[in-house]
Design an enzyme around this catalytic site. Sequence first.
Site, PDB file in Angstrom:
ATOM      1  N   HIS A 162       0.819  -1.211   0.000  1.00 23.20           N
ATOM      2  CA  HIS A 162       0.000   0.000   0.000  1.00 23.20           C
ATOM      3  C   HIS A 162       0.857   1.267   0.000  1.00 23.20           C
ATOM      4  O   HIS A 162       0.608   2.184   0.772  1.00 23.20           O
ATOM      5  CB  HIS A 162      -0.897   0.023   1.247  1.00 23.20           C
TER       6      HIS A 162
ATOM      7  N   ASN B  85      -6.975   0.049  -2.077  1.00 24.74           N
ATOM      8  CA  ASN B  85      -7.643  -0.136  -3.366  1.00 24.74           C
ATOM      9  C   ASN B  85      -8.827   0.816  -3.532  1.00 24.74           C
ATOM     10  O   ASN B  85      -8.906   1.576  -4.503  1.00 24.74           O
ATOM     11  CB  ASN B  85      -8.116  -1.587  -3.511  1.00 24.74           C
TER      12      ASN B  85
END
Length: 552
Positions: A489, A529
């Site tokens: 991430h 996401n």
Amino acid sequence: MERPDILIIGGGTAGCVLAARLSENPAWNVLLVEAGPDVPPDKLPADIADIFPRAYANPAYFWPQLKARTVSSEAKSYSQAKLLGGGSSVMGLWALRGLADDYDGWAASGATGWAYSDVEPFFRRLEREVDDAGPETNAPIPILRVPREKWPPFDRALADAAGRRGVPFLPRFEAGLEGVSAVPITSAGTIRACGANVYLTADVRCRPNLVIYTETEIRRLIFRDRRVVGAEILRRGGRTMRVEAQRVIVSAGAIHSPALLLRSGIGPAGDLNPFSIPLLADLPVGQNLQNHVFAHLGAVIRPGARQDVDQRFYCMAGARLSSKQVNAPAGDLFISFIARTSGRAHGNRIGIIGPSLYAPYSRGAVRLGGRAPHHPLDVDFRLLSDPLDRERLLIAARFARELLADEAIRGTVLETFLLPANPPIRLLNAPGISATILNGLLAMVIDSGGPLRRHALELGIGRGRLVSDFRSEAQFDECVLASTMPMFHPVGTCAIGTVVDSQLRVRGVEGLYVADASVMPVIPRANTNIPTLMVAEKAAVHIARDLRRDVS
């Protein structure tokens, strides 16, 4: 398409959204360029389509030889997707938004127009709750939440153990700062929903004003009088092309977007001078690198408590907690409950509890290792460099260990252990017959019980440790910190307010935008996401407004 109106560099999660949304206007010709392979929606590879993230174990979908320093000073392999759809095509399908305070904090720090009230409409634009009885919506991303009664017994026992420690059950994570709930999943139940098959559908790909080049590298951006006018690209087969565009959007992710800007002369002067790169704009490109960090505690699950073999979801539940440390925000910890660690038939023998830090203070950087695109990058996350990060991760790990020691859990597991920094999950899920045989042998050993199982576990977890072998709190803490890993991430390296303005235009030059996770000033308390999809949806609106202004 040698002269498109819009050139989008990077066909990951954000790039797919931008290509679909901006090509909705038939007056604009859009060219999307992606370095990795295509992911056709009508011919989705089986491992990408699978709702268990088997694709994560396929090296064909990742940048080769990409390395990063994480906790130690040694650079190690780091996974970043290299295919259409990016991380949404290969990762675990988690669909968390983050907390409202995350985005209000962006706005307070200078990202005008990015408070939660500003971004919430874009979350609603992209999310479609599968089991919602409300009005129908044409939002592209299906969001599924597995109800508690359908969780595997292992997950339900963890939820009960958390409840006995004051962690309430939440109908949804959005209902409170702390609690146990279903992890929302980007799937309608049978197939992965990713940028490549949800936004770039067959109908979208048929638009005459949209062209997609895959397996195509960007050699350099081209500027004229401080305005970007296109890029030099290398097509599959070795053909070099010059593409001129009215607007260029960089959406290559928080590692490769800053790398392209740096090689183009946009970045800190001190970082560019050693490579004799002419300076276009002195901006903190590549700084402010952030990532979530986690460890893994594992368990051998008893036969009656295992996830059903037909239930292929990787993670269905988890707990959000607060470390309650001074200066730490609420909801800064997350613990995932995972009852399936392999997509193969025997993958329900081993479970994982993943204590994670979702609001880190440590900051790293992306720098060039050379000016040419093939030169390696210098990526340093500096994970746990902030002492408060170390302490908070340990709080999460101790709580996870406490759950495993609960009476309810003892009835569902046979052995518990701390996994090393590189657990063999990828090995178990790798394509090919060898991994299939390995899974079968592992299942046989686990089911055999006794000393053989314990010995096999000790061999399999390598530098990990059985929880029962720890003799002190200090020993446990030391092993947790040694097993710490970065998540996938990365954010922050082209942040709103420092590198790009609130409309995502790169400062100091004209016609150039960045629109991906790199523009996030602070990492949200969520897997990235859904926040990245939101950024791309909002970016498409800003860029379309600029294009319409050009015409008028």
